[in-house]
Motif scaffolding. Sequence first.
Motif, short mmCIF file in Angstrom:
data_model
loop_
_atom_site.label_atom_id
_atom_site.label_comp_id
_atom_site.label_asym_id
_atom_site.label_seq_id
_atom_site.Cartn_x
_atom_site.Cartn_y
_atom_site.Cartn_z
N SER A 32 14.03 1.81 -30.60
CA SER A 32 13.46 0.74 -31.41
C SER A 32 13.02 -0.44 -30.56
O SER A 32 12.30 -1.32 -31.04
CB SER A 32 14.45 0.28 -32.47
N PHE A 33 13.45 -0.48 -29.31
CA PHE A 33 13.13 -1.60 -28.43
C PHE A 33 11.98 -1.31 -27.45
O PHE A 33 11.74 -2.10 -26.54
CB PHE A 33 14.37 -2.01 -27.63
N ALA A 35 8.01 -0.86 -26.64
CA ALA A 35 6.66 -1.17 -27.11
C ALA A 35 5.64 -0.83 -26.03
O ALA A 35 5.98 -0.77 -24.84
CB ALA A 35 6.55 -2.64 -27.51
N HIS A 92 12.11 -4.44 -25.28
CA HIS A 92 12.23 -5.72 -26.00
C HIS A 92 13.64 -5.85 -26.54
O HIS A 92 13.90 -5.66 -27.71
CB HIS A 92 11.21 -5.74 -27.15
N ASN B 105 9.79 -5.21 -32.83
CA ASN B 105 10.31 -5.59 -31.52
C ASN B 105 9.17 -5.52 -30.53
O ASN B 105 8.95 -4.53 -29.85
CB ASN B 105 11.45 -4.65 -31.10
N GLY B 106 8.41 -6.59 -30.47
CA GLY B 106 7.24 -6.66 -29.63
C GLY B 106 6.49 -7.92 -29.98
O GLY B 106 6.84 -8.63 -30.93
#
Lengths: 107, 120
Positions: A32-33, A35, A92, B105-106
């Motif tokens: 999920s972190f 990008a 992230h 998350n970005g």
Amino acid sequence: EIVLTQSPGTLSLSPGDRATLSCRASQSFFSSFLAWYQQRHGQAPRLLIYGSSNRAAGVPDRFSGSGSGSNYTLTISRLEPEDCAMYYCQQHGTSIIFGPGTRLEIK
Amino acid sequence: QITLKESGPTLVKPTQTLTLTCTFSGFSLNTHGVGVGWVRQPPGKALQWLTHIYWDDDKRYSPSLKDRLTITKDSSRNQVVLTMTDMDPVDTGTYFCVRRLPPINGFDSWGQGTLVAVSS
């Protein structure tokens, strides 16, 4: 601190090809972190993928992301000339880390 | 429409303090979870995250630069201010203002960036 490594450094492909960009982390983290960003020459970066596999608003479905743990992939199918850009992965978390980038050239 | 715009000096001398302002519109920094921060990019090099401030005044800093950075917000004026002390020529680059909007998350929105040169 997590270190991100991207490969290849440069990728040169033709219109219509498929591009596969890799992002590897020095340690595992939740997908999920993760990008991905696209940065065309002279422009600000643009968010493409978040949460490893979710396309950001307005991003064509030619762009897809996958992966988990410490290995992540950005795939761009049916390359177009406008896909010529630098691509960065990003972790992230509490601290935010960018990879060194992959340059995608369209022949 | 979401916009972020950076403003500040284009040239600073070594050892001076850099102050950059991000003025944004189209969203509020009073909204739960929202954050605004800074990312920089030396010429021809990769992106580097610097700092972020959240709606609740929670602040995060890059570990390698935290001793030189301060971020503050003025939600009523829709502004976020970055200060970086003891500037050096290696700090030359484009500084981008960015937004984080949960649950993403970005950084979903970016300013156009402002080029800062450090030179005597």
